[in-house]
Design a protein around this motif. Structure first.
Motif, PDB file in Angstrom:
ATOM      1  N   THR A   1       0.826  -1.212   0.000  1.00 65.77           N
ATOM      2  CA  THR A   1       0.000   0.000   0.000  1.00 65.77           C
ATOM      3  C   THR A   1       0.856   1.256   0.000  1.00 65.77           C
ATOM      4  OG1 THR A   1      -1.742  -1.166   1.211  1.00 65.77           O
ATOM      5  CG2 THR A   1      -1.821   1.233   1.229  1.00 65.77           C
ATOM      6  N   PHE A   2       1.877   1.278   0.829  1.00 73.04           N
ATOM      7  CA  PHE A   2       2.703   2.479   0.960  1.00 73.04           C
ATOM      8  C   PHE A   2       3.630   2.696  -0.235  1.00 73.04           C
ATOM      9  CE2 PHE A   2       1.991   1.676   5.636  1.00 73.04           C
ATOM     10  CZ  PHE A   2       1.107   2.744   5.788  1.00 73.04           C
ATOM     11  N   THR A   3       3.879   1.642  -1.009  1.00 68.35           N
ATOM     12  CA  THR A   3       4.801   1.792  -2.144  1.00 68.35           C
ATOM     13  C   THR A   3       4.089   2.008  -3.475  1.00 68.35           C
ATOM     14  OG1 THR A   3       4.952  -0.636  -2.232  1.00 68.35           O
ATOM     15  CG2 THR A   3       6.729   0.544  -1.137  1.00 68.35           C
ATOM     16  N   ILE A   4       2.748   1.899  -3.525  1.00 65.91           N
ATOM     17  CA  ILE A   4       2.012   2.175  -4.766  1.00 65.91           C
ATOM     18  C   ILE A   4       2.300   3.592  -5.283  1.00 65.91           C
ATOM     19  CG2 ILE A   4      -0.318   2.708  -5.606  1.00 65.91           C
ATOM     20  CD1 ILE A   4       0.009  -0.118  -5.973  1.00 65.91           C
ATOM     21  N   PRO A   5       2.223   4.644  -4.444  1.00 69.89           N
ATOM     22  CA  PRO A   5       2.535   5.992  -4.961  1.00 69.89           C
ATOM     23  C   PRO A   5       3.964   6.117  -5.480  1.00 69.89           C
ATOM     24  CG  PRO A   5       1.404   6.139  -2.841  1.00 69.89           C
ATOM     25  CD  PRO A   5       1.765   4.704  -3.043  1.00 69.89           C
ATOM     26  N   ILE A   6       4.888   5.381  -4.862  1.00 74.04           N
ATOM     27  CA  ILE A   6       6.281   5.421  -5.330  1.00 74.04           C
ATOM     28  C   ILE A   6       6.385   4.835  -6.739  1.00 74.04           C
ATOM     29  CG2 ILE A   6       8.626   4.596  -4.884  1.00 74.04           C
ATOM     30  CD1 ILE A   6       7.919   4.604  -1.902  1.00 74.04           C
ATOM     31  N   TRP A   7       5.690   3.717  -6.974  1.00 79.91           N
ATOM     32  CA  TRP A   7       5.719   3.102  -8.303  1.00 79.91           C
ATOM     33  C   TRP A   7       5.023   3.991  -9.336  1.00 79.91           C
ATOM     34  CZ3 TRP A   7       9.295   0.068  -9.411  1.00 79.91           C
ATOM     35  CH2 TRP A   7       9.744  -0.925  -8.528  1.00 79.91           C
ATOM     36  N   GLN A   8       3.961   4.698  -8.915  1.00 83.17           N
ATOM     37  CA  GLN A   8       3.302   5.615  -9.834  1.00 83.17           C
ATOM     38  C   GLN A   8       4.256   6.734 -10.260  1.00 83.17           C
ATOM     39  OE1 GLN A   8       0.614   5.553 -11.479  1.00 83.17           O
ATOM     40  NE2 GLN A   8       0.554   7.653 -12.252  1.00 83.17           N
ATOM     41  N   TRP A   9       5.014   7.268  -9.306  1.00 84.56           N
ATOM     42  CA  TRP A   9       6.021   8.272  -9.648  1.00 84.56           C
ATOM     43  C   TRP A   9       7.102   7.675 -10.537  1.00 84.56           C
ATOM     44  CZ3 TRP A   9      11.217   7.875  -8.385  1.00 84.56           C
ATOM     45  CH2 TRP A   9      12.013   8.981  -8.722  1.00 84.56           C
ATOM     46  N   PHE A  10       7.519   6.457 -10.234  1.00 83.63           N
ATOM     47  CA  PHE A  10       8.607   5.812 -10.973  1.00 83.63           C
ATOM     48  C   PHE A  10       8.215   5.587 -12.428  1.00 83.63           C
ATOM     49  CE2 PHE A  10      11.207   2.374 -12.522  1.00 83.63           C
ATOM     50  CZ  PHE A  10      12.457   2.607 -11.961  1.00 83.63           C
ATOM     51  N   LEU A  11       6.988   5.106 -12.663  1.00 84.82           N
ATOM     52  CA  LEU A  11       6.614   4.806 -14.048  1.00 84.82           C
ATOM     53  C   LEU A  11       6.406   6.077 -14.874  1.00 84.82           C
ATOM     54  CD1 LEU A  11       3.268   5.132 -14.698  1.00 84.82           C
ATOM     55  CD2 LEU A  11       3.187   3.220 -13.122  1.00 84.82           C
ATOM     56  N   THR A  12       6.013   7.187 -14.237  1.00 86.73           N
ATOM     57  CA  THR A  12       5.913   8.449 -14.973  1.00 86.73           C
ATOM     58  C   THR A  12       7.289   9.061 -15.237  1.00 86.73           C
ATOM     59  OG1 THR A  12       5.582   9.644 -12.889  1.00 86.73           O
ATOM     60  CG2 THR A  12       3.613   8.976 -14.096  1.00 86.73           C
ATOM     61  N   ARG A  13       8.243   8.743 -14.372  1.00 88.88           N
ATOM     62  CA  ARG A  13       9.592   9.313 -14.514  1.00 88.88           C
ATOM     63  C   ARG A  13      10.461   8.473 -15.446  1.00 88.88           C
ATOM     64  NH1 ARG A  13      13.683  11.174 -15.457  1.00 88.88           N
ATOM     65  NH2 ARG A  13      15.164  12.361 -14.185  1.00 88.88           N
ATOM     66  N   PHE A  14      10.384   7.157 -15.333  1.00 86.39           N
ATOM     67  CA  PHE A  14      11.300   6.286 -16.082  1.00 86.39           C
ATOM     68  C   PHE A  14      10.599   5.393 -17.112  1.00 86.39           C
ATOM     69  CE2 PHE A  14      13.307   7.061 -11.936  1.00 86.39           C
ATOM     70  CZ  PHE A  14      14.508   7.616 -12.356  1.00 86.39           C
ATOM     71  N   GLY A  15       9.280   5.383 -17.142  1.00 84.46           N
ATOM     72  CA  GLY A  15       8.563   4.571 -18.118  1.00 84.46           C
ATOM     73  C   GLY A  15       8.015   3.284 -17.517  1.00 84.46           C
ATOM     74  N   LYS A  16       6.961   2.791 -18.168  1.00 83.24           N
ATOM     75  CA  LYS A  16       6.252   1.631 -17.617  1.00 83.24           C
ATOM     76  C   LYS A  16       7.024   0.327 -17.814  1.00 83.24           C
ATOM     77  CE  LYS A  16       1.785   3.887 -18.148  1.00 83.24           C
ATOM     78  NZ  LYS A  16       0.414   3.835 -18.699  1.00 83.24           N
ATOM     79  N   LYS A  17       7.696   0.177 -18.942  1.00 87.08           N
ATOM     80  CA  LYS A  17       8.454  -1.062 -19.159  1.00 87.08           C
ATOM     81  C   LYS A  17       9.598  -1.183 -18.157  1.00 87.08           C
ATOM     82  CE  LYS A  17       9.266  -2.998 -23.076  1.00 87.08           C
ATOM     83  NZ  LYS A  17       9.676  -3.347 -24.453  1.00 87.08           N
ATOM     84  N   THR A  18      10.267  -0.070 -17.884  1.00 88.32           N
ATOM     85  CA  THR A  18      11.338  -0.096 -16.880  1.00 88.32           C
ATOM     86  C   THR A  18      10.784  -0.455 -15.512  1.00 88.32           C
ATOM     87  OG1 THR A  18      12.481   1.638 -18.117  1.00 88.32           O
ATOM     88  CG2 THR A  18      13.207   1.260 -15.854  1.00 88.32           C
ATOM     89  N   ALA A  19       9.608   0.089 -15.188  1.00 88.67           N
ATOM     90  CA  ALA A  19       8.977  -0.237 -13.907  1.00 88.67           C
ATOM     91  C   ALA A  19       8.638  -1.712 -13.818  1.00 88.67           C
ATOM     92  CB  ALA A  19       7.722   0.613 -13.716  1.00 88.67           C
ATOM     93  N   VAL A  20       8.220  -2.313 -14.932  1.00 92.43           N
ATOM     94  CA  VAL A  20       7.917  -3.753 -14.941  1.00 92.43           C
ATOM     95  C   VAL A  20       9.159  -4.562 -14.601  1.00 92.43           C
ATOM     96  CG1 VAL A  20       7.371  -5.690 -16.457  1.00 92.43           C
ATOM     97  CG2 VAL A  20       5.953  -3.656 -16.500  1.00 92.43           C
ATOM     98  N   TYR A  21      10.270  -4.270 -15.285  1.00 88.76           N
ATOM     99  CA  TYR A  21      11.488  -5.061 -15.072  1.00 88.76           C
ATOM    100  C   TYR A  21      11.990  -4.940 -13.635  1.00 88.76           C
ATOM    101  CZ  TYR A  21      11.734  -5.545 -20.153  1.00 88.76           C
ATOM    102  OH  TYR A  21      11.449  -5.849 -21.451  1.00 88.76           O
TER     103      TYR A  21
END
Length: 529
Positions: A340-360
């Motif tokens: 729960t606490f890391t969902i916002p972090i991943w949302q920031w990460f995928l907007t900053r570095f891209g969704k494919k990078t977030a997947v890997y």
């Protein structure tokens, strides 16, 4: 004469609406107004996000606890339990495209095309859910009872979740607004899993099902006394499951009400120009031939299957392999709170570095912790650390599929701009493949425990059962995650492609809006003249 003409012209101008006199300015105004209209308030996003909680609360309770409930509380034999779990999940998978087909044929109503499904399925779903956790008095018909109500509930919750998932495409035409709403939704859904884990785990944990020290029995008198005390405790555990089911059913109803009252469906400007949606099977053929969609669901099929294997066997693994019979519900809570606490972090990460990078990065981060669980000896503190770290990967697995699927649908709309009403097909078949695979995995895993010699309500299990559970929770998910990440290499929609699609879709919407505005102005002018 000239003065008369001028007066006549002035008089005619006074009869005309300002919008027609300023027709050249209308398209720009309409664009600005429509863009503002597509922006969602925080309240809208929260109301939309709350609608994801019922599916996750009930799904979490069933996913983590149904297997151990059937084996140790309802006392269904492992073979029958494997049939219930497999058929229930397989039926659940089958109902997704069926409901998607029915939704694609549904007309638009005052409430929309999707909302009526959500409203009318809710009361029946909570009744069926409650009866899943009820132990009937006829042992011979228990398998049929659980199979019937499990399949019925999965059908009804599908009638809720498929239209809710497709609603992502109808809350706003703006890609950034949909991504933001999806992040809100994923946060609430993970909170839903926390609620499901906390409610089911803590209530049931207070009245844990008793185990039999010697299932085979050595002395008749001690066995009789043991079973008398055991049956009384078992009844308390059954009542605890019913109490948890009642609380979760109440949450289901409240969330459905908030969603219904706080969210409004919106139609695309270019979609309103076409009265009839595309026929289902023609749409299905187009959807299943769309390359990015096939590659996306193939990748997430394996990664989702990995996490579902862990989910389905985690309670048994903690109870028997690690020996934490009274701690597994707290370990589940630690995983879900971390997610729960890391969902916002991943949302920031995928907007900053891209969704494919977030997947890997996000999904592969689970592999080291699964290896650690497989190699380490039973240690409660280390297990809690691993659980918290694993929650980070669970958050990525929750967020990314639903964030990437709208990108695929946008790409499809650009290639097939006249194909309308296909959104439920995209969402329902994605869920279909995932659920069918999870049904196969749960059926095979429960059957594997039967072959390994699982003892119902035993305080301990043979070493073969412990080893089987360790393989199901660690090594099998690792292999599936690695296969899924390899398939993601083929996924073609990167950040550059997303930006191109966004510009092309906006041009399509502007063209449709301008066409609609021009038609409206012409109609007004003709009626006045």
């Amino acid at each position: 004469m000239a003065k008369g003409e001028g007066a006549e012209s002035s008089s005619a101008a006074g009869l005309l609406p300002t919008g027609i006199l300023q027709a050249g300015e209308r398209p720009a105004q309409v664009k600005k107004e429509q863009k503002k209209k597509q922006q969602l308030s925080i309240c809208n996003k929260l109301c939309y996000a709350v609608g994801g909680a019922p599916y996750q609360v009930t799904g979490c309770a069933l996913g983590f606890f149904l297997q151990i409930y059937l084996l140790d509380v309802a006392q269904v034999n492992p073979f029958s339990a494997s049939i219930i779990l497999f058929v229930g999940r397989a039926w659940d998978a089958f109902t997704d495209p069926l409901v998607g087909f029915c939704i694609s044929k549904s007309p638009w109503t005052r409430l929309g095309r999707l909302m009526p499904w959500i409203i009318f399925s809710t009361p029946l779903a909570i009744i069926a859910y409650f009866l899943i956790w009820f132990v009937p008095d006829f042992p011979q018909g228990q398998t049929l009872w659980y199979l019937l109500f499990y399949c019925l509930f999965e059908t009804l919750v599908t009638c809720f979740h498929v239209p809710y998932s497709a609603l992502t495409m109808f809350i706003s035409a703006e890609q950034s607004e949909r991504d933001s709403a999806t992040a809100y939704r994923m946060t609430v859904e993970v909170l839903g899993t926390v609620l499901g884990t906390a409610i089911q785990g803590q209530i049931v944990g207070q009245a844990n099902a008793p185990c039999l020290q010697d299932p085979n029995g050595s002395a008749e008198a001690s066995e009789s006394a043991n079973r008398t005390h055991s049956n009384a405790s078992l009844k308390e555990t059954q009542n605890a499951y019913l109490l948890a089911a009642g609380v979760i059913a109440s949450i289901y109803v409240i969330c459905a009400l908030i969603l219904t009252l706080g969210v409004r469906e919106q139609r695309e400007p270019y979609e309103t120009q076409k009265a009839e949606p595309m026929p289902f099977f023609q749409g299905l053929r187009l959807v299943m031939s769309h390359g990015p969609y096939v590659k996306l669901i193939a990748g997430f099929l394996f990664t989702s299957l990995a996490f579902m294997l862990v989910e389905g066997n985690f309670a048994l693994f903690c109870t028997y392999t690690l020996g934490f019979r009274n701690e597994f519900q707290n370990l589940l809570l630690a995983i879900m709170l971390s997610a729960t606490f890391t969902i916002p972090i991943w949302q920031w990460f995928l907007t900053r570095f891209g969704k494919k990078t977030a997947v890997y990065i996000g999904i592969s981060s689970a592999v080291p912790f699964l290896i650690l669980v497989a190699l380490m000896k039973s240690n409660l503190i280390v297990t809690y650390v691993v659980a918290i770290a694993a929650g980070v990967s669970v958050a990525a697995a929750f967020l990314l599929p639903w964030s990437m699927l709208p990108d695929v649908i946008d790409d499809f709309h650009l290639k097939h701009p006249t194909s309308h009403g296909t959104e439920p097909i995209f969402f329902s078949f994605y869920v279909f493949f995932t659920k069918f695979a999870s049904g196969v995995s749960l059926g095979i895993s429960t059957l594997s425990l039967d072959f390994a010699g699982y003892q119902t309500r035993g305080c301990s299990q043979p070493s073969r059962v412990k080893f089987t559970l360790k393989m199901l929770v660690t090594m099998a998910p690792i292999v599936l995650i690695l296969l899924g990440l390899l398939l993601f290499e083929l996924y073609p929609i990167d950040e550059e492609k997303r930006r191109q699609n966004k510009k092309a879709l906006q041009a399509l919407r502007d063209e449709a809006s301008s066409s609609g505005c021009s038609d409206t102005d012409s109609t007004e002018l003709a009626s006045i003249l």
